[in-house]
Scaffold this active site. Structure first.
Site, PDB file in Angstrom:
ATOM      1  CB  CYS A 263      -0.981  -0.012   1.163  1.00 34.98           C
ATOM      2  SG  CYS A 263      -0.244   0.117   2.816  1.00 34.98           S
ATOM      3  CG  HIS A 319      -4.869   0.102   3.396  1.00 32.23           C
ATOM      4  ND1 HIS A 319      -3.979  -0.612   2.622  1.00 32.23           N
ATOM      5  CD2 HIS A 319      -5.846   0.525   2.546  1.00 32.23           C
ATOM      6  CE1 HIS A 319      -4.411  -0.639   1.374  1.00 32.23           C
ATOM      7  NE2 HIS A 319      -5.534   0.043   1.293  1.00 32.23           N
ATOM      8  CG  HIS A 331      -6.598   0.705  -2.249  1.00 31.33           C
ATOM      9  ND1 HIS A 331      -6.811  -0.166  -1.200  1.00 31.33           N
ATOM     10  CD2 HIS A 331      -7.665   0.527  -3.082  1.00 31.33           C
ATOM     11  CE1 HIS A 331      -7.937  -0.824  -1.383  1.00 31.33           C
ATOM     12  NE2 HIS A 331      -8.482  -0.428  -2.507  1.00 31.33           N
TER      13      HIS A 331
END
Length: 362
Positions: A263, A319, A331
């Site tokens: 991420c 995240h 993402h």
């Protein structure tokens, strides 16, 4: 820092341990001073998605007096120190792992590698900081183990734990969330959790623009980091889209080398193409920029979420994604798909796990 278990809890757990077999009673050591071998679940360069504690292999689950459960892990006793098998601990916490057998380095964290330890070394990394551990991690029967004496240095902000006889006891975090990634469900009444677009966003149409064939013209060095207002946000989003489908890899090496992202390496890579130097980890990226309300988002804002876990805090960034407008983000994630993807955040899971947004560029 989260407090350790109170004496009352220890008494309750101790009582429960008496009623269970295995880890409650001190076991006999073998001739080398080591307790009997536990099963190995950590393999070379393994990627563990952190199964729920209820399915965590040899972990014994005990019912507390409330509605939550406690994770009980057996310890190994070597040369006067207690150790816990790293893979089992990470399974219970819900962290992913990356074990490099050649370098004897273990990385772990949510969706990127926030922690790193090396066997037989007291030097470790937590986020961007170097730590000096009280005791070094070691291999027992070829399996990575963490010393209980070092868990406070590494994980005191992540989990609540205590040692009882030859067991490590993890206390469940409050306010557990049962929703799975991208699952829609009921959210509390009211609009405090609703996402919204800034009506004055000059780039609000970027979400609808399709990328040109191939990767956009490289803009390395074209925009100095000091001139953030001049960053070409539509170009950044267009470039971001060209990587749709690139596979997720926990603790990914640089994209030019690995061809994969996790991420935070994805956001670091993209913003780096436009002169913005972001740190490697989501937790560190979250410390930059200006805080933005979830109801006033602009294209290009970084969105930060926690990753739910039965035994970990819900206050820590796990995240990061990039907002592209219309309640969508792009993402790199292992879920709901595997890799770079566009996800609608107007769902209960994302609304509840959202921590904050940061504006890095105008």
């Amino acid at each position: 820092m989260r407090k350790h278990l109170h004496n009352t809890l220890l008494i309750l757990v101790s009582t429960a341990l008496v009623l269970t077999s295995g880890c409650g009673a001190r076991r006999n050591k073998d001739s080398s001073g080591v307790y009997p071998k536990q099963a190995n679940t950590l393999t070379e360069r393994s990627r563990s998605n952190g199964p729920s504690a209820a399915n965590a292999g040899n972990v014994t689950m005990l019912q507390n007096t409330g509605t939550s459960t406690d994770g009980i892990l057996p310890l190994r006793y070597v040369d006067g120190e207690d150790y816990v098998q790293a893979s089992k601990l990470m399974e219970v916490i819900g962290y992913k792992t990356d074990w490099d057998e050649n370098q004897t380095v273990l990385k772990f964290g949510d969706n990127d590698a926030a922690f790193e330890v090396r066997m037989n070394s007291t030097q470790a990394r937590r986020e961007e900081d170097t730590l000096q551990l009280k005791k070094a991690p070691i291999l027992i029967d070829g399996i990575p183990h963490l010393p209980v004496a070092a868990l406070g240095d590494l994980l005191s902000d992540e989990i609540v734990f205590a040692k009882q006889e030859q067991c490590l006891i993890l206390q469940p975090a409050p306010e557990q969330m049962e929703l799975k990634v991208d699952e829609d469900g009921t959210v509390p009444q009211g609009d405090d959790l609703d996402f919204g677009d800034d009506a004055e966003d000059p780039y609000k149409n970027a979400a609808n623009e399709q990328p040109t064939a191939g990767v956009p013209a490289d803009e390395d060095g074209a925009v100095p980091a000091a001139a953030l207002k001049d960053i070409n946000i539509p170009a950044l989003i267009s470039r971001a889209r060209t990587y749709l489908g690139v596979k997720y890899d926990f603790g990914a090496d640089p994209y030019d080398k690995s061809g994969r992202f996790d991420c935070s390496s994805y956001t670091q890579y993209l913003f780096g193409k436009y002169g913005v130097s972001l740190p490697r980890l989501a937790r560190s990226q979250a410390k930059l920029g200006n805080s933005i309300s979830r109801s006033n988002l602009r294209v290009g804002d970084l969105l930060f979420f926690y990753v739910p876990g039965r035994f970990q805090t819900n206050k820590t960034v796990g995240h990061v994604g990039i907002y592209i407008g219309n309640k969508n983000m792009i993402h790199s994630s292992p879920e709901p798909k595997d890799g770079v993807q566009i996800t609608n955040i107007d769902k209960a899971y994302w609304k509840r796990t959202f921590l904050y947004a940061k504006r890095i560029a105008d």
